[in-house]
Design an enzyme around this catalytic site. Structure first.
Site, short mmCIF file in Angstrom:
data_model
loop_
_atom_site.label_atom_id
_atom_site.label_comp_id
_atom_site.label_asym_id
_atom_site.label_seq_id
_atom_site.Cartn_x
_atom_site.Cartn_y
_atom_site.Cartn_z
N THR A 49 0.91 -1.21 -0.02
CA THR A 49 0.03 -0.11 0.01
C THR A 49 0.92 1.22 -0.11
O THR A 49 0.52 2.37 -0.49
CB THR A 49 -0.83 0.08 1.19
OG1 THR A 49 -0.20 -0.33 2.16
CG2 THR A 49 -2.02 -0.90 1.00
N THR A 50 2.33 1.14 0.49
CA THR A 50 2.88 2.30 0.52
C THR A 50 3.23 2.89 -1.02
O THR A 50 3.74 3.81 -1.18
CB THR A 50 4.52 1.82 1.16
OG1 THR A 50 3.86 1.79 2.44
CG2 THR A 50 5.26 3.18 1.21
N TYR A 138 -1.74 -9.79 6.04
CA TYR A 138 -1.05 -8.50 6.32
C TYR A 138 -2.43 -8.02 6.86
O TYR A 138 -3.61 -7.78 6.70
CB TYR A 138 -1.01 -7.60 5.28
CG TYR A 138 -0.59 -6.12 5.56
CD1 TYR A 138 -0.30 -5.75 6.49
CD2 TYR A 138 -0.35 -5.38 4.23
CE1 TYR A 138 0.22 -4.48 6.97
CE2 TYR A 138 -0.04 -3.91 4.44
CZ TYR A 138 0.10 -3.48 6.00
OH TYR A 138 0.65 -2.33 5.97
N ARG A 143 -6.37 0.69 8.44
CA ARG A 143 -6.69 0.99 7.10
C ARG A 143 -7.82 0.46 6.62
O ARG A 143 -8.54 0.69 5.71
CB ARG A 143 -5.76 0.95 6.27
CG ARG A 143 -4.36 1.85 6.37
CD ARG A 143 -3.38 1.84 5.13
NE ARG A 143 -2.44 3.14 5.44
CZ ARG A 143 -1.74 3.82 4.31
NH1 ARG A 143 -2.39 3.20 3.18
NH2 ARG A 143 -1.28 4.73 4.32
N LYS A 167 2.29 -10.02 8.54
CA LYS A 167 2.94 -8.81 8.73
C LYS A 167 1.81 -8.07 9.64
O LYS A 167 0.65 -7.77 9.34
CB LYS A 167 3.10 -8.04 7.43
CG LYS A 167 3.26 -6.40 7.74
CD LYS A 167 3.56 -5.69 6.31
CE LYS A 167 3.44 -3.94 6.64
NZ LYS A 167 3.49 -3.44 5.38
N ILE A 209 8.57 -5.24 8.10
CA ILE A 209 8.41 -4.88 6.94
C ILE A 209 8.20 -3.07 6.99
O ILE A 209 7.22 -2.64 7.37
CB ILE A 209 7.22 -5.27 6.01
CG1 ILE A 209 7.91 -6.78 5.60
CG2 ILE A 209 6.96 -4.71 4.61
CD1 ILE A 209 6.48 -7.45 4.98
#
Length: 300
Positions: A49-50, A138, A143, A167, A209
């Site tokens: 998403t980054t 994840y 979010r 993660k 991460i």
């Protein structure tokens, strides 16, 4: 070698640089890859998403994956992000994207839908059965709007052979401890929170991460390695050196913060795709002051 061994340490959740036309800037992406590899990170995560994946076209994602493989040339493992809230579409993507050279797939939990724990379980079970590579869950409730509970994580780890890690970015220390206590021996548990990486590694996590490792790869990956070696004193020194920077990275939005840092460092241009916009002038000024102080500290 287990995935837990392969992905121990610092993975960097790479940004996707854009040019003035808001097209993917592959020259800048190459510069970023070289920068973080030189900084000593243990592996790369593309299309997280980054990387602003909700705004990328499928063809762009495939080009980014292939470019990353070519640039890395097997120097470190590459993890590919493929996640979302449409289970059928994710299965199609894991079956058709170029994943032959990937070490694993990182798949964010469904956002907006807010499924039950059983829905989350069924979602990941089907994806894991279709995925040609090991799957890493994840969990980032801030979010997605829903949490993968510790019980669901452990159930997935035990019942789905191809789910090999998580993660964890819930920020819930108790939940993290329950996962660490009950995980299968070879199940990777990595932090998704830069600020909490040190205490979570001290509790037993295998690494992180990281967003911050885009702009501080050397210091951040050294901090993680110190922690994994149980040298928490040295790790703390680096943590507190970077802590104010962590705050600035996430003060308004990710990846607006990290892209502003990288632009100030001359690595990329400060462009994002709507609905994301660059940092406000006020926060950007604080960021420049922090970088100046950090540079003065490093050269002292």
């Amino acid at each position: 070698m287990s995935l837990r061994d392969t992905l121990k340490g610092t993975g960097v959740a790479l940004v996707t640089p854009f040019n003035q036309k808001h097209e993917v800037d592959f020259d800048a992406l190459g510069t970023m890859i070289d920068f973080v590899l030189h900084g000593g990170v243990e592996y790369l995560v593309v299309l997280g998403t980054t990387g602003e994946t909700p705004t990328l076209e499928k063809s762009e994602k495939i080009d980014i994956i292939n470019y990353t493989y070519e640039r890395v040339t097997n120097a470190v493992p590459v993890v590919v992000g493929i996640g979302g809230n449409n289970t059928r579409e994710i299965i199609n993507e894991v079956e058709t994207y170029p994943l032959q050279q990937a070490a694993a797939i990182l798949s964010t939990s469904p956002y907006y839908n807010r499924p039950s724990q059983q829905g989350i379980f069924e979602h990941y079970k089907l994806i894991s059965e279709a995925a040609p590579k090991p799957l890493i869950l994840y969990n980032i409730p801030a979010r997605t709007g829903s949490n993968i509970s510790a019980e669901t994580t452990i159930r997935l780890a035990n019942e789905c052979d191809n789910i090999r890690g998580i993660k964890e970015a819930s920020g819930n220390i108790g939940q993290c401890l329950h996962i660490l206590q009950n995980r299968p021996a070879e199940f990777l548990v990595t932090s998704g929170d830069d600020q909490l990486a040190l205490p979570l590694i001290a509790a037993g996590m295998d690494g992180v991460i990281s967003v911050a490792a885009n702009c501080f790869p050397k210091e951040f990956s050294e901090m993680v390695r110190y922690c994994l070696q149980n040298d928490l004193y040295a790790g703390r020194g680096l943590l507190y050196k970077l802590l104010d920077g962590f705050d600035l990275l996430f003060e308004e939005n990710n990846p607006a913060g990290v892209k502003a840092f990288l632009a100030e460092m001359g690595l990329i241009k400060n462009y994002l795709r709507l609905p994301l916009v660059p940092l406000s002038e006020k926060v950007h000024l604080k960021l420049k002051e922090y970088l100046k102080a950090l540079n003065e500290f490093s050269t002292a």
